[in-house]
Design an enzyme around this catalytic site. Sequence first.
Site, PDB file in Angstrom:
ATOM      1  N   MET A  40       7.266  -5.433   0.530  1.00  0.00           N
ATOM      2  CA  MET A  40       8.496  -5.676   1.662  1.00  0.00           C
ATOM      3  C   MET A  40       7.790  -5.228   2.925  1.00  0.00           C
ATOM      4  O   MET A  40       7.524  -3.925   3.213  1.00  0.00           O
ATOM      5  CB  MET A  40       9.696  -4.637   1.250  1.00  0.00           C
ATOM      6  CG  MET A  40      10.094  -5.179  -0.163  1.00  0.00           C
ATOM      7  SD  MET A  40      11.736  -4.227  -0.793  1.00  0.00           S
ATOM      8  CE  MET A  40      12.918  -4.748   0.414  1.00  0.00           C
ATOM      9  N   CYS A  59      -6.504 -10.310   4.415  1.00  0.00           N
ATOM     10  CA  CYS A  59      -5.320  -9.264   4.179  1.00  0.00           C
ATOM     11  C   CYS A  59      -4.700  -9.679   2.653  1.00  0.00           C
ATOM     12  O   CYS A  59      -4.743  -8.691   1.726  1.00  0.00           O
ATOM     13  CB  CYS A  59      -4.429  -9.190   5.144  1.00  0.00           C
ATOM     14  SG  CYS A  59      -3.187  -7.675   4.584  1.00  0.00           S
ATOM     15  N   GLY A 111       6.887 -12.557   0.243  1.00  0.00           N
ATOM     16  CA  GLY A 111       7.812 -13.358   1.135  1.00  0.00           C
ATOM     17  C   GLY A 111       6.810 -14.543   1.680  1.00  0.00           C
ATOM     18  O   GLY A 111       7.268 -15.200   2.706  1.00  0.00           O
ATOM     19  N   CYS A 160      -1.693  -9.169  10.690  1.00  0.00           N
ATOM     20  CA  CYS A 160      -1.267  -8.765   9.377  1.00  0.00           C
ATOM     21  C   CYS A 160      -1.103  -7.273   9.408  1.00  0.00           C
ATOM     22  O   CYS A 160      -2.028  -6.503   9.245  1.00  0.00           O
ATOM     23  CB  CYS A 160      -2.390  -9.214   8.288  1.00  0.00           C
ATOM     24  SG  CYS A 160      -1.999  -8.612   6.764  1.00  0.00           S
TER      25      CYS A 160
END
Length: 376
Positions: free
Chosen positions: A7, A98, A122, A211
């Site tokens: 998250m 990443c 996500g 990122c």
Amino acid sequence: MKILAAMSGGVDSSVAAAVLVRAGHEVHGVYMKNWINEENIIGHCPWEEDIVDAEAVARQLGIPFRVVNLMTEYREKVVKYLLEGYQAGITPNPDVMCNREMKFGVLWEWAREHGFDAIATGHYARKEFAVRSSQFAVSENGEQRTENSEPVILRGADPNKDQTYFLAMMRPEQVRIAHFPIGHLLKPELRDLARELGLKTAEKKDSQGICFIGQVKMEDFLRTFVPDKPGPIVNLEGRVLGEHKGLHLYTLGQRKGIGVASPLHKQAYVVVAKRPEANQLVIAIEQADTPLLWARKAVLHSISTTGEPLDLERQLQAQPRYRCPAGGAAFRPLGGGRAELEYHEPQRALTPGQICALYDGERLLGGAVFESIGYD
């Protein structure tokens, strides 16, 4: 399943966690603490507020949440790769690395040690199971999986948000433990679902930064770690037109911020080459046939596949960068993780060091790094 949801504090990862909770999985939220902007780079590095937002969403969903400090690993596996690449005169992609090295690498190792079965993100991508004949089964949950099937990554349902390009260097074992819960949604549908659930991040703007670093311009980031090395800006004939600040601050195909005024109205200079040995930045007027700007051939190295090896000559689609259409191309393996790529149509600004994502229709086959570009 016991799933660790990465998250970031944004709406996409918030809804991804919510979808998993709705599906009945045991979900835990985690924030990867990779960077705190301790060098005071110009730009907004909102890691503290992102943690607050991610934790608030986890609380709304009723799931455990924690912060995992991966700053040391991030510097070693992503920042080092980024800086060394630019210093060598190529254009690396930290977001792709990443994903492979951090989210589905270091973070997955932590998750496995803590008893998790999978990691969810996500990303706008879909994962399904395909049998060897390439006929797709129904869903990610594996209910129709057979012994001859394998997990595959497909482009996200929203063509404007598809992020499979950033997953191109994932390894097969990483694909197996990855979940992409929002890949079937269009962005407006995702926003509506976030509002329906009352998530704190429902109206939060999307991040466009590096990122897990934040709203930091690449030039500001690079100039913090790599000293300027000025040199001449020259045209194709070698005539000096100006001075650049350092080759690492420019990329092939760049139009803006070169520092040389266009000679005529509606004409624009574009970067067509970098010559590290002479510290020269080469620019030219952009036209349909600008030399060094358009190419059909390239050599790839560091080939990585999301499933079966790419060890046979074949036709596929190759996407040279994000937000760029994938072009049809002939792929010819050379051995040793290298291959020749020949596009059917000329491509603009193919760039050494950049990631080339490889597809068969909607299916992500893998990716590679541009080694050299052929002009003829």
